[in-house]
Design a protein around this motif. Structure first.
Motif, PDB file in Angstrom:
ATOM      1  N   LEU A 172     132.812  -6.092  -0.670  1.00 53.00           N
ATOM      2  CA  LEU A 172     131.800  -7.091  -1.007  1.00 53.00           C
ATOM      3  C   LEU A 172     131.324  -7.732   0.281  1.00 53.00           C
ATOM      4  N   GLN A 173     130.032  -7.668   0.528  1.00 53.32           N
ATOM      5  CA  GLN A 173     129.419  -8.311   1.686  1.00 53.32           C
ATOM      6  C   GLN A 173     128.517  -9.425   1.171  1.00 53.32           C
ATOM      7  N   ALA A 174     129.070 -10.646   1.110  1.00 54.73           N
ATOM      8  CA  ALA A 174     128.329 -11.813   0.626  1.00 54.73           C
ATOM      9  C   ALA A 174     128.202 -12.783   1.788  1.00 54.73           C
ATOM     10  N   VAL A 175     127.155 -12.628   2.548  1.00 53.36           N
ATOM     11  CA  VAL A 175     126.959 -13.404   3.776  1.00 53.36           C
ATOM     12  C   VAL A 175     125.759 -14.316   3.590  1.00 53.36           C
ATOM     13  N   GLY A 176     126.032 -15.577   3.297  1.00 51.03           N
ATOM     14  CA  GLY A 176     124.984 -16.567   3.181  1.00 51.03           C
ATOM     15  C   GLY A 176     124.826 -17.335   4.472  1.00 51.03           C
ATOM     16  N   SER A 177     124.191 -18.493   4.388  1.00 44.20           N
ATOM     17  CA  SER A 177     124.004 -19.359   5.551  1.00 44.20           C
ATOM     18  C   SER A 177     124.051 -20.798   5.062  1.00 44.20           C
ATOM     19  N   ARG A 178     124.098 -21.728   5.985  1.00 44.49           N
ATOM     20  CA  ARG A 178     124.104 -23.132   5.578  1.00 44.49           C
ATOM     21  C   ARG A 178     122.854 -23.451   4.761  1.00 44.49           C
ATOM     22  N   ALA A 179     121.719 -22.923   5.176  1.00 53.12           N
ATOM     23  CA  ALA A 179     120.467 -23.190   4.457  1.00 53.12           C
ATOM     24  C   ALA A 179     120.353 -22.390   3.165  1.00 53.12           C
ATOM     25  N   ASN A 180     121.011 -21.231   3.104  1.00 53.01           N
ATOM     26  CA  ASN A 180     120.908 -20.359   1.935  1.00 53.01           C
ATOM     27  C   ASN A 180     122.280 -19.834   1.541  1.00 53.01           C
ATOM     28  N   PRO A 181     123.105 -20.702   0.958  1.00 52.64           N
ATOM     29  CA  PRO A 181     124.432 -20.247   0.533  1.00 52.64           C
ATOM     30  C   PRO A 181     124.339 -19.329  -0.680  1.00 52.64           C
ATOM     31  N   ILE A 182     125.425 -18.651  -0.954  1.00 49.92           N
ATOM     32  CA  ILE A 182     125.540 -17.778  -2.121  1.00 49.92           C
ATOM     33  C   ILE A 182     126.447 -18.463  -3.133  1.00 49.92           C
ATOM     34  N   TYR A 183     125.998 -18.537  -4.393  1.00 49.96           N
ATOM     35  CA  TYR A 183     126.755 -19.212  -5.433  1.00 49.96           C
ATOM     36  C   TYR A 183     127.219 -18.217  -6.495  1.00 49.96           C
ATOM     37  N   PHE A 184     128.493 -18.312  -6.863  1.00 49.48           N
ATOM     38  CA  PHE A 184     129.040 -17.652  -8.042  1.00 49.48           C
ATOM     39  C   PHE A 184     129.493 -18.787  -8.957  1.00 49.48           C
ATOM     40  N   ILE A 185     128.747 -19.078 -10.006  1.00 50.75           N
ATOM     41  CA  ILE A 185     128.998 -20.259 -10.816  1.00 50.75           C
ATOM     42  C   ILE A 185     128.811 -19.930 -12.294  1.00 50.75           C
ATOM     43  N   SER A 186     129.146 -20.892 -13.151  1.00 48.38           N
ATOM     44  CA  SER A 186     129.009 -20.662 -14.592  1.00 48.38           C
ATOM     45  C   SER A 186     127.540 -20.736 -14.994  1.00 48.38           C
TER      46      SER A 186
END
Length: 545
Positions: A134-148
């Motif tokens: 899994l390559q999940a590379v976000g940034s401070r301005a564009n984070p990646i969310y795994f949420i409900s």
């Protein structure tokens, strides 16, 4: 006398001339009408063309999987991915069951673009199979969310979670940067080639080696553990665990690195939420000896209660369980856990702990207090446990080597606005001394304990740190340590400096806790995390008198 025939002839000639001049006459009229019809058909009123039929909205294929389009760029996805693929940030991705990356004999890499949101509900989960990545590379301005998949981030167990698996024969290359996993922990039962496993945690690292690297990752509101680590060498830095129902970090047979860790439990008035900041264990035949440096563990319990004689009392900063016999820990703050600082369960044996140079087994610069009151049994050794060596536990309030406890003889923190009583047993974060509501990271920087300052100086007025503050190991504590570089020296492939600094952005051992300094400019956990705004429940607040 007039001739009537002559007059009639004249009138006929005149009528004919007028009709001709006006375009009259049946022959001329028929021809003009035909011409006009042709002109109108070709020029004035062209035939209406039907617009092309637009295809129905659809989701892009994800490798061998074809997600289902709902509306508003929503794509529902599940199944087993057996090809390299990407989740585009142009769509909202909703798990509709389990999404498995890779399978036996079919490794795959799933890349998640910066800014992508992945939603789950019920027992939905994302599993990375051994050998896949899994390559999940976000940034401070564009984070990646795994949420409900509901609104807000205040729930627990609303979906499964994120599970990264590896094995001795198959390892992937996992990268998580600027990633938030929230509200997971619904129980999920999996069958992996005949092996039955059950998870109830936000993030699981199971069997992965040091090719799995997490930096700037938050786990929020897990129904059980924020990070559940088994048989792993994963490397983790700038890790935030907020609101876990059980443990911030739970590990068994773990030999990796955790650097710059912050665990903050919910405020707890009845013991129902939050057990330990770090739960350490190993199997009978396994090895568990991680490096854990620069950590702030905050229980936020409202009482201080002795756990002596009560095996059910288990709210400690660090809980050594299940055959624990090694650890490498430096510069850790333990604050406000109901039952104390450290517990050793019956099978734990920490008799070989050292407080000297970085070796195979050490524990130093560990500072602990509970503002709710004193606790004479701040370290609990259950029947059968082998205790820490005496040299690794300092006397109350002595600011010595190893583990130091500041409340055994101190009493409660005296509160009068922002006044601090140095002779009371309190902890002060910068967020209690000045307004840091707009800066979550700096708010949780440890300012002092009982008036003993954070930050290394060659003075007993500063908190004792790992290696007695000699971070550059030149034999003296001076400005070279206070201002040491994040990578202090090259000490070889297996050296402490290289091990701690590689893949983690360097390190600094000049302060106790998970923040490199208390300046307002410190923003490691700001701008991309959830539930860390001033109105949320995890900000620093004055403890109640």
């Amino acid at each position: 006398m007039n001739n009537p025939n002559k007059n009639l002839l004249a009138m006929t000639v005149l009528s004919t001339m007028l009709l001709t001049a006006c375009g009259g006459g049946s022959s001329s009229s028929n021809n003009d009408t035909a011409d006009n019809a042709i002109d109108n058909d070709n020029n004035d009123t062209p035939t209406q063309q039907q617009p092309p039929v637009q295809p129905a909205p659809s989701c892009p294929a994800v490798g061998n999987l074809q997600p289902v389009y709902s509306a508003n760029n929503r794509c529902d996805i599940d199944g087993v991915l057996t090809e390299n693929a990407t989740l585009s940030s142009n769509y909202s991705w909703f798990l509709s069951g389990g999404l498995q990356v890779g399978s036996q004999g079919a490794d795959a890499t799933l890349t998640v673009e910066a800014g992508t949101r992945v939603y789950g509900g019920g027992s939905d989960y994302l599993l990375v199979y051994p050998g896949s990545s899994l390559q999940a590379v976000g940034s401070r301005a564009n984070p990646i969310y795994f949420i409900s998949d509901d609104t807000g981030v205040d729930g627990y167990g609303e979906w499964g979670g994120l599970y990264l698996r590896g094995s001795d024969a198959a390892q992937g290359n996992n990268r998580l940067n600027y990633v938030v996993v929230a509200e997971g922990g619904a129980e999920v039962q999996l069958d992996l080639n005949g092996q039955q496993v059950t998870y109830s945690d936000n993030i699981v690292l199971n069997g992965v080696d040091d090719n799995t690297v997490l930096s700037f990752v938050q786990s929020h509101n897990s129904a059980r553990d924020a990070f559940h680590i088994v048989n792993s060498e994963a490397r983790m830095s700038w890790i935030l665990a907020t609101g876990a129902k059980r443990d911030g970090i739970w590990y068994r047979d773990y030999n990796g690195l955790i650097k710059d860790l912050m665990v903050i439990h919910n405020r707890d008035v009845d013991g129902s939420s939050g057990r330990s900041g770090i739960y350490a264990s190993r199997t009978d035949s396994g090895t568990s000896n991680p490096r854990i440096v620069n950590a702030t563990l905050v229980g936020r319990d409202n009482s201080s209660e002795s756990a002596a004689g009560d095996d059910s009392a288990r709210e400690f900063g660090i809980l050594f369980a299940d055959n624990s016999n090694q650890v490498r820990m430096g510069n850790i703050l333990i604050a406000n856990f109901r039952n104390g600082c450290i517990e050793l369960e019956p099978t734990a044996d920490l008799s070989q702990i050292d407080t000297g140079v970085p070796g195979p087994n050490y524990l130093d610069g560990i500072h602990c207090a509970n503002e709710a009151g004193p606790n004479g049994t701040f370290i609990v050794n259950r029947t059968g446990a082998t205790a820490l060596p005496a040299a690794s536990v300092a006397s109350n309030n002595s600011n010595g080597n190893g583990v130091v406890y500041y409340n055994g003889a101190g009493g409660e923190l005296a509160i009068a606005d922002t006044a601090f009583a140095s002779n009371a047993g309190g902890i002060q974060f910068t967020g209690e001394l000045a307004d840091r509501s707009s800066n979550f990271t700096a708010s949780w920087y440890l300012n002092n304990i009982r008036g003993i300052s954070n930050g290394l100086v060659a003075s007993s007025s500063a908190l004792n740190a790992f290696l007695d503050g000699d971070t550059n190991r030149d034999g003296s504590v001076d400005a070279g340590d206070t201002n040491s570089a994040f990578i202090v020296s090259d000490d070889g492939v297996d050296g402490f400096n290289q091990d701690v600094a590689t893949n983690t952005g360097g390190y600094d051992l000049t302060h106790i806790g998970a923040v490199r300094g208390g300046a307002v400019s410190n923003q490691q956990f700001d701008g991309w995390t959830v539930a860390t705004d001033a109105a949320d429940g995890f900000v620093v607040m004055q403890p109640q008198p």
